[in-house]
Write a protein that holds these residues in place. Structure first.
Motif, mmCIF file in Angstrom:
data_model
loop_
_atom_site.group_PDB
_atom_site.id
_atom_site.type_symbol
_atom_site.label_atom_id
_atom_site.label_comp_id
_atom_site.label_asym_id
_atom_site.label_seq_id
_atom_site.Cartn_x
_atom_site.Cartn_y
_atom_site.Cartn_z
ATOM 1 N N MET A 162 0.819 -1.186 0.000
ATOM 2 C CA MET A 162 0.000 0.000 0.000
ATOM 3 C C MET A 162 0.872 1.263 0.000
ATOM 4 O O MET A 162 0.705 2.110 -0.836
ATOM 5 N N ILE A 163 1.826 1.373 0.942
ATOM 6 C CA ILE A 163 2.793 2.480 0.946
ATOM 7 C C ILE A 163 4.184 1.872 1.010
ATOM 8 O O ILE A 163 4.469 1.043 1.866
ATOM 9 N N GLU A 164 5.039 2.294 0.105
ATOM 10 C CA GLU A 164 6.412 1.801 0.068
ATOM 11 C C GLU A 164 7.344 2.994 -0.120
ATOM 12 O O GLU A 164 7.281 3.679 -1.147
ATOM 13 N N VAL A 165 8.174 3.264 0.893
ATOM 14 C CA VAL A 165 9.136 4.363 0.845
ATOM 15 C C VAL A 165 10.534 3.758 0.844
ATOM 16 O O VAL A 165 10.885 3.015 1.767
ATOM 17 N N LYS A 166 11.299 4.040 -0.204
ATOM 18 C CA LYS A 166 12.651 3.485 -0.338
ATOM 19 C C LYS A 166 13.654 4.608 -0.580
ATOM 20 O O LYS A 166 13.530 5.369 -1.546
ATOM 21 N N ASP A 167 14.613 4.707 0.319
ATOM 22 C CA ASP A 167 15.714 5.667 0.181
ATOM 23 C C ASP A 167 15.231 7.094 -0.068
ATOM 24 O O ASP A 167 15.829 7.846 -0.847
ATOM 25 N N LEU A 168 14.159 7.489 0.596
ATOM 26 C CA LEU A 168 13.628 8.843 0.437
ATOM 27 C C LEU A 168 14.620 9.857 0.990
ATOM 28 O O LEU A 168 15.029 9.784 2.141
ATOM 29 N N THR A 169 14.998 10.790 0.139
ATOM 30 C CA THR A 169 15.877 11.890 0.527
ATOM 31 C C THR A 169 15.246 13.166 -0.005
ATOM 32 O O THR A 169 14.799 13.221 -1.153
ATOM 33 N N PHE A 170 15.185 14.182 0.851
ATOM 34 C CA PHE A 170 14.603 15.460 0.456
ATOM 35 C C PHE A 170 15.325 16.575 1.185
ATOM 36 O O PHE A 170 15.706 16.439 2.344
ATOM 37 N N SER A 171 15.462 17.705 0.505
ATOM 38 C CA SER A 171 16.116 18.860 1.094
ATOM 39 C C SER A 171 15.385 20.128 0.689
ATOM 40 O O SER A 171 14.987 20.278 -0.461
ATOM 41 N N TYR A 172 15.207 21.020 1.654
ATOM 42 C CA TYR A 172 14.679 22.345 1.353
ATOM 43 C C TYR A 172 15.801 23.268 0.885
ATOM 44 O O TYR A 172 15.562 24.279 0.263
ATOM 45 N N MET A 177 15.281 7.572 4.038
ATOM 46 C CA MET A 177 14.184 7.046 4.857
ATOM 47 C C MET A 177 13.561 5.842 4.148
ATOM 48 O O MET A 177 13.329 5.878 2.943
ATOM 49 N N ASN A 178 13.298 4.795 4.916
ATOM 50 C CA ASN A 178 12.684 3.584 4.395
ATOM 51 C C ASN A 178 11.598 3.101 5.348
ATOM 52 O O ASN A 178 11.832 3.020 6.546
ATOM 53 N N PHE A 179 10.425 2.798 4.802
ATOM 54 C CA PHE A 179 9.375 2.123 5.563
ATOM 55 C C PHE A 179 8.306 1.650 4.593
ATOM 56 O O PHE A 179 8.250 2.078 3.441
ATOM 57 N N SER A 180 7.482 0.740 5.068
ATOM 58 C CA SER A 180 6.357 0.285 4.259
ATOM 59 C C SER A 180 5.159 0.057 5.165
ATOM 60 O O SER A 180 5.297 -0.207 6.358
ATOM 61 N N GLY A 195 14.777 9.065 -4.427
ATOM 62 C CA GLY A 195 14.312 7.783 -3.926
ATOM 63 C C GLY A 195 12.950 7.485 -4.528
ATOM 64 O O GLY A 195 12.555 8.059 -5.542
ATOM 65 N N SER A 196 12.240 6.576 -3.890
ATOM 66 C CA SER A 196 10.937 6.161 -4.395
ATOM 67 C C SER A 196 9.897 6.219 -3.283
ATOM 68 O O SER A 196 10.146 5.736 -2.175
ATOM 69 N N VAL A 197 8.752 6.801 -3.593
ATOM 70 C CA VAL A 197 7.626 6.846 -2.670
ATOM 71 C C VAL A 197 6.406 6.408 -3.476
ATOM 72 O O VAL A 197 5.970 7.113 -4.389
ATOM 73 N N ASN A 213 -0.185 2.738 -3.226
ATOM 74 C CA ASN A 213 -1.013 1.865 -4.068
ATOM 75 C C ASN A 213 -0.367 1.607 -5.420
ATOM 76 O O ASN A 213 -1.031 1.560 -6.450
ATOM 77 N N GLY A 214 0.962 1.469 -5.427
ATOM 78 C CA GLY A 214 1.689 1.146 -6.649
ATOM 79 C C GLY A 214 2.042 2.333 -7.527
ATOM 80 O O GLY A 214 2.733 2.175 -8.524
ATOM 81 N N THR A 215 1.580 3.528 -7.172
ATOM 82 C CA THR A 215 1.849 4.720 -7.978
ATOM 83 C C THR A 215 2.966 5.533 -7.354
ATOM 84 O O THR A 215 2.897 5.879 -6.170
ATOM 85 N N GLU A 216 3.984 5.827 -8.142
ATOM 86 C CA GLU A 216 5.048 6.730 -7.686
ATOM 87 C C GLU A 216 4.417 8.106 -7.496
ATOM 88 O O GLU A 216 3.796 8.651 -8.416
ATOM 89 N N CYS A 217 4.553 8.666 -6.309
ATOM 90 C CA CYS A 217 3.825 9.892 -5.945
ATOM 91 C C CYS A 217 4.137 11.079 -6.846
ATOM 92 O O CYS A 217 3.264 11.897 -7.102
ATOM 93 N N ARG A 218 5.347 11.169 -7.357
ATOM 94 C CA ARG A 218 5.676 12.303 -8.234
ATOM 95 C C ARG A 218 5.023 12.154 -9.603
ATOM 96 O O ARG A 218 4.956 13.096 -10.368
ATOM 97 N N ASN A 219 4.515 10.954 -9.909
ATOM 98 C CA ASN A 219 3.895 10.697 -11.215
ATOM 99 C C ASN A 219 2.391 10.479 -11.113
ATOM 100 O O ASN A 219 1.781 9.914 -12.006
ATOM 101 N N ARG A 220 1.787 10.936 -10.035
ATOM 102 C CA ARG A 220 0.368 10.673 -9.823
ATOM 103 C C ARG A 220 -0.495 11.362 -10.878
ATOM 104 O O ARG A 220 -0.069 12.319 -11.505
#
Length: 119
Positions: A1-11, A20-23, A56-58, A61-68
């Motif tokens: 349902m939610i899969e976060v892999k190697d999430l990196t973000f900077s302001y 960050m990783n979790f599912s 990284g990848s977020v 429901n199988g959809t990459e959030c940046r490509n929603r």
């Protein structure tokens, strides 16, 4: 349902969230806890597609959030602790904005406002 892999973000230049990783599997209950400034709201904004310039990848429901697409919002619900993004909008404007996220016809805002005693 939610899969976060190697999430990196900077302001700015220094990473605010780093690797960050979790599912969260279907049917699981997941709480996102942490002190003020830890990045909870930022991660929520990434998972709902409001922030797209992450590494990284977020996937939700199988959809990459940046490509929603518009259909992405049909299957998720989000409740922010403090709706800072929408606090400057009127109740009607909030209802109109959130209705715009869905492909189907929603109840007219005035009907909802009347029902809640805010007509």
């Amino acid at each position: 349902m939610i899969e976060v892999k190697d999430l990196t973000f900077s302001y700015d230049k220094k990473p605010f969230i780093e690797k960050m990783n979790f599912s969260v599997k279907s049917g699981e209950i997941f709480g996102f806890l942490g002190p003020s400034g830890a990045g909870k709201t930022t991660v929520q904004k990434i998972m709902t597609g409001l922030i797209t310039n992450y590494q990284g990848s977020v996937r939700v429901n199988g959809t990459e959030c940046r490509n929603r697409t518009q259909a992405f919002y049909e299957d998720i619900g989000v409740d922010f602790e403090f709706p800072a993004l929408y606090e400057k909008l009127t109740a009607r404007q909030n209802l109109e904005y959130f209705a715009s996220l869905y492909g189907r016809v929603c109840r007219p805002p005035q009907e909802s406002l009347e029902k809640a005693g805010l007509g």
